[in-house]
Design a protein around this motif. Structure first.
Motif, PDB file in Angstrom:
ATOM      1  N   TYR A  10     -12.897  37.582  67.918  1.00  0.00           N
ATOM      2  CA  TYR A  10     -13.389  38.392  68.867  1.00  0.00           C
ATOM      3  C   TYR A  10     -12.680  38.029  70.233  1.00  0.00           C
ATOM      4  N   GLY A  11     -11.354  38.781  70.173  1.00  0.00           N
ATOM      5  CA  GLY A  11     -10.529  38.863  71.292  1.00  0.00           C
ATOM      6  C   GLY A  11     -10.975  40.261  72.118  1.00  0.00           C
ATOM      7  N   HIS A  12     -10.505  40.350  73.503  1.00  0.00           N
ATOM      8  CA  HIS A  12     -10.823  41.391  74.255  1.00  0.00           C
ATOM      9  C   HIS A  12      -9.800  42.718  74.250  1.00  0.00           C
ATOM     10  N   SER A  13      -8.989  42.456  73.223  1.00  0.00           N
ATOM     11  CA  SER A  13      -7.803  43.630  73.099  1.00  0.00           C
ATOM     12  C   SER A  13      -7.618  44.348  71.849  1.00  0.00           C
ATOM     13  N   ARG A  14      -6.833  44.886  71.436  1.00  0.00           N
ATOM     14  CA  ARG A  14      -6.737  45.928  70.243  1.00  0.00           C
ATOM     15  C   ARG A  14      -6.920  45.010  69.095  1.00  0.00           C
ATOM     16  N   ILE A  15      -6.519  43.741  68.992  1.00  0.00           N
ATOM     17  CA  ILE A  15      -6.849  42.692  67.878  1.00  0.00           C
ATOM     18  C   ILE A  15      -8.280  42.609  67.522  1.00  0.00           C
ATOM     19  N   ARG A  16      -9.141  42.777  68.542  1.00  0.00           N
ATOM     20  CA  ARG A  16     -10.692  42.661  68.118  1.00  0.00           C
ATOM     21  C   ARG A  16     -10.911  43.719  66.961  1.00  0.00           C
ATOM     22  N   GLN A  17     -10.252  44.524  67.008  1.00  0.00           N
ATOM     23  CA  GLN A  17     -10.392  45.665  65.873  1.00  0.00           C
ATOM     24  C   GLN A  17     -10.527  45.071  64.342  1.00  0.00           C
ATOM     25  N   PHE A  18      -9.901  44.031  64.290  1.00  0.00           N
ATOM     26  CA  PHE A  18      -9.798  43.200  62.891  1.00  0.00           C
ATOM     27  C   PHE A  18     -11.138  43.082  62.474  1.00  0.00           C
ATOM     28  N   LEU A  19     -12.171  42.568  63.313  1.00  0.00           N
ATOM     29  CA  LEU A  19     -13.555  42.106  63.110  1.00  0.00           C
ATOM     30  C   LEU A  19     -14.544  43.228  63.480  1.00  0.00           C
ATOM     31  N   VAL A  20     -14.232  44.270  63.502  1.00  0.00           N
ATOM     32  CA  VAL A  20     -15.224  45.557  63.680  1.00  0.00           C
ATOM     33  C   VAL A  20     -14.917  46.571  62.891  1.00  0.00           C
ATOM     34  N   GLY A  21     -15.804  47.315  62.371  1.00  0.00           N
ATOM     35  CA  GLY A  21     -15.464  48.772  61.748  1.00  0.00           C
ATOM     36  C   GLY A  21     -14.366  48.614  60.553  1.00  0.00           C
ATOM     37  N   SER A  22     -13.679  49.652  60.272  1.00  0.00           N
ATOM     38  CA  SER A  22     -13.045  49.915  59.178  1.00  0.00           C
ATOM     39  C   SER A  22     -11.731  49.118  59.199  1.00  0.00           C
ATOM     40  N   THR A  23     -11.319  48.591  60.381  1.00  0.00           N
ATOM     41  CA  THR A  23     -10.001  47.812  60.448  1.00  0.00           C
ATOM     42  C   THR A  23      -9.949  46.377  59.790  1.00  0.00           C
ATOM     43  N   THR A  24     -11.180  46.047  59.749  1.00  0.00           N
ATOM     44  CA  THR A  24     -11.365  44.738  58.905  1.00  0.00           C
ATOM     45  C   THR A  24     -11.022  44.838  57.594  1.00  0.00           C
ATOM     46  N   GLY A  25     -11.745  45.902  57.033  1.00  0.00           N
ATOM     47  CA  GLY A  25     -11.617  46.209  55.664  1.00  0.00           C
ATOM     48  C   GLY A  25      -9.932  46.309  55.100  1.00  0.00           C
ATOM     49  N   ALA A  26      -9.256  47.222  56.117  1.00  0.00           N
ATOM     50  CA  ALA A  26      -7.890  47.512  55.924  1.00  0.00           C
ATOM     51  C   ALA A  26      -7.207  46.200  55.983  1.00  0.00           C
ATOM     52  N   LEU A  27      -7.346  45.193  56.789  1.00  0.00           N
ATOM     53  CA  LEU A  27      -6.496  44.095  56.774  1.00  0.00           C
ATOM     54  C   LEU A  27      -7.029  43.174  55.461  1.00  0.00           C
ATOM     55  N   LEU A  28      -8.144  43.002  55.238  1.00  0.00           N
ATOM     56  CA  LEU A  28      -8.461  41.955  54.185  1.00  0.00           C
ATOM     57  C   LEU A  28      -7.910  42.490  52.729  1.00  0.00           C
ATOM     58  N   ARG A  29      -8.067  44.176  52.853  1.00  0.00           N
ATOM     59  CA  ARG A  29      -7.506  44.764  51.641  1.00  0.00           C
ATOM     60  C   ARG A  29      -5.958  44.782  51.309  1.00  0.00           C
ATOM     61  N   SER A  30      -5.230  44.622  52.596  1.00  0.00           N
ATOM     62  CA  SER A  30      -3.897  44.999  52.557  1.00  0.00           C
ATOM     63  C   SER A  30      -3.108  43.535  52.746  1.00  0.00           C
ATOM     64  N   SER A  31      -3.649  42.728  53.253  1.00  0.00           N
ATOM     65  CA  SER A  31      -2.920  41.282  53.452  1.00  0.00           C
ATOM     66  C   SER A  31      -2.439  40.796  52.275  1.00  0.00           C
ATOM     67  N   SER A  32      -1.292  40.197  52.082  1.00  0.00           N
ATOM     68  CA  SER A  32      -0.934  39.618  50.833  1.00  0.00           C
ATOM     69  C   SER A  32      -1.268  37.959  50.781  1.00  0.00           C
ATOM     70  N   GLY A  33      -1.728  37.643  51.821  1.00  0.00           N
ATOM     71  CA  GLY A  33      -2.022  36.125  51.857  1.00  0.00           C
ATOM     72  C   GLY A  33      -3.590  35.731  52.284  1.00  0.00           C
ATOM     73  N   ALA A  34      -3.753  34.596  52.768  1.00  0.00           N
ATOM     74  CA  ALA A  34      -5.052  34.192  53.205  1.00  0.00           C
ATOM     75  C   ALA A  34      -5.198  34.458  54.522  1.00  0.00           C
ATOM     76  N   LEU A  35      -6.335  34.623  55.266  1.00  0.00           N
ATOM     77  CA  LEU A  35      -6.753  35.129  56.553  1.00  0.00           C
ATOM     78  C   LEU A  35      -7.423  33.877  57.118  1.00  0.00           C
ATOM     79  N   LEU A  36      -6.959  33.335  58.281  1.00  0.00           N
ATOM     80  CA  LEU A  36      -7.748  32.176  58.956  1.00  0.00           C
ATOM     81  C   LEU A  36      -8.331  32.674  60.134  1.00  0.00           C
ATOM     82  N   ILE A  37      -9.549  32.686  60.399  1.00  0.00           N
ATOM     83  CA  ILE A  37     -10.291  33.152  61.558  1.00  0.00           C
ATOM     84  C   ILE A  37     -10.474  31.784  62.321  1.00  0.00           C
ATOM     85  N   LEU A  38      -9.911  31.617  63.333  1.00  0.00           N
ATOM     86  CA  LEU A  38     -10.150  30.326  64.422  1.00  0.00           C
ATOM     87  C   LEU A  38     -11.100  30.843  65.480  1.00  0.00           C
ATOM     88  N   ARG A  39     -12.011  29.730  65.755  1.00  0.00           N
ATOM     89  CA  ARG A  39     -13.047  30.018  67.041  1.00  0.00           C
ATOM     90  C   ARG A  39     -12.428  29.015  68.081  1.00  0.00           C
TER      91      ARG A  39
END
Length: 266
Positions: free
Chosen positions: A237-266
């Motif tokens: 949950y950043g405040h720029s375009r990278i926030r799009q990773f965690l909302v809406g359809s962009t999350t699905g696009a990232l998770l489907r397309s990335s070839s490796g693991a995804l680490l979400i840091l708090r």
């Protein structure tokens, strides 16, 4: 997923717990028996209740077998402490109850109803990412020992906190870290990137920096492929375009397309 969980437990020198939650909506615990005096309909309801009970018992037993196999696999990988828990209820509720003792949550990208389809992500995953305030490692179906990490950096408070988390923890120790910002190649963007790199370098990391221009998801994934990145990390949950990773359809696009693991840091 089990292999990623074992890898993380060894990296963190932490005990590992495998959790299986039986969805109460799919496997209700209540008695669906009929009411007295309904005759033939009562018999049918009783039969349905018996079938539901049998289905629940089989699901519980299947879960126990999965947990046992996971624990054995973790022990084989060298994890000294691997425990199991089985619950009946809601996944999010269970995770939130356990979060106080959780350093890192590991989840598979695909759920049991994904059918192994490469373009399908687990139905619970996005809800967990939004709701559970702990670092989350989203694991692909095929394990590859993580050797390189890329942090999607946007200069926000959450991105800087992600840098601090990486610098202070052993999870990615010894791995080269690529700090990548999507935006204009300007001094205003390089300044926070340089500061973040200095923080990681002071913690002993080999840091590479880059600013790329383009659409966030496709540009980051292109960089990931170009440099054979195993883990894509980002702050939640950043405040720029990278926030799009965690909302809406962009999350699905990232998770489907990335070839490796995804680490979400708090």
């Amino acid at each position: 997923m089990v292999d990623y969980a074992a890898w993380a437990a060894l990296r963190l020198s932490a005990p590992l717990t495998f959790l299986h939650v039986l969805d109460e909506q799919r496997y209700p615990r209540g008695d669906a028996g009929g009411n007295p005096g309904l005759g033939e309909r009562e018999a049918l309801l009783n039969e349905l209740s018996s079938l539901d009970a049998q289905r629940n018992r089989l699901a519980l037993e299947d879960g126990r077998v999965l947990l046992q196999e996971a624990r054995q696999r973790a022990h084989s990988a060298g994890v000294p402490i691997a425990e199991t828990q089985q619950r009946h209820g809601d996944l999010l509720h269970s995770l939130n109850e356990l979060q106080g003792d959780t350093q890192l949550l590991v989840m598979g990208r695909q759920g049991e109803r994904s059918g192994g389809h490469a373009l399908q992500i687990g139905s619970q995953l996005e809800n967990v990412i939004r709701a559970v305030p702990r670092p989350i490692l989203v694991a692909p179906s095929t394990f590859r020992v993580p050797r390189r990490l890329m942090l999607a950096f946007d200069g926000s408070v959450t991105a800087r906190q992600a840098v601090a988390t990486l610098a202070s923890g052993p999870l990615c120790e010894g791995m080269p870290i690529h700090l990548v910002m999507i935006g204009a190649d300007t001094g205003d963007n390089w300044a926070p990137l340089d500061n973040a790199a200095a923080r990681l370098a002071s913690a002993g990391y080999d840091v590479r920096q880059a600013i790329r221009h383009g659409e966030v998801v496709s540009t980051l994934l292109a960089y990931q492929e170009e440099h054979s990145i195993d883990v894509l990390a980002m702050g939640a949950y950043g405040h720029s375009r990278i926030r799009q990773f965690l909302v809406g359809s962009t999350t699905g696009a990232l998770l489907r397309s990335s070839s490796g693991a995804l680490l979400i840091l708090r």
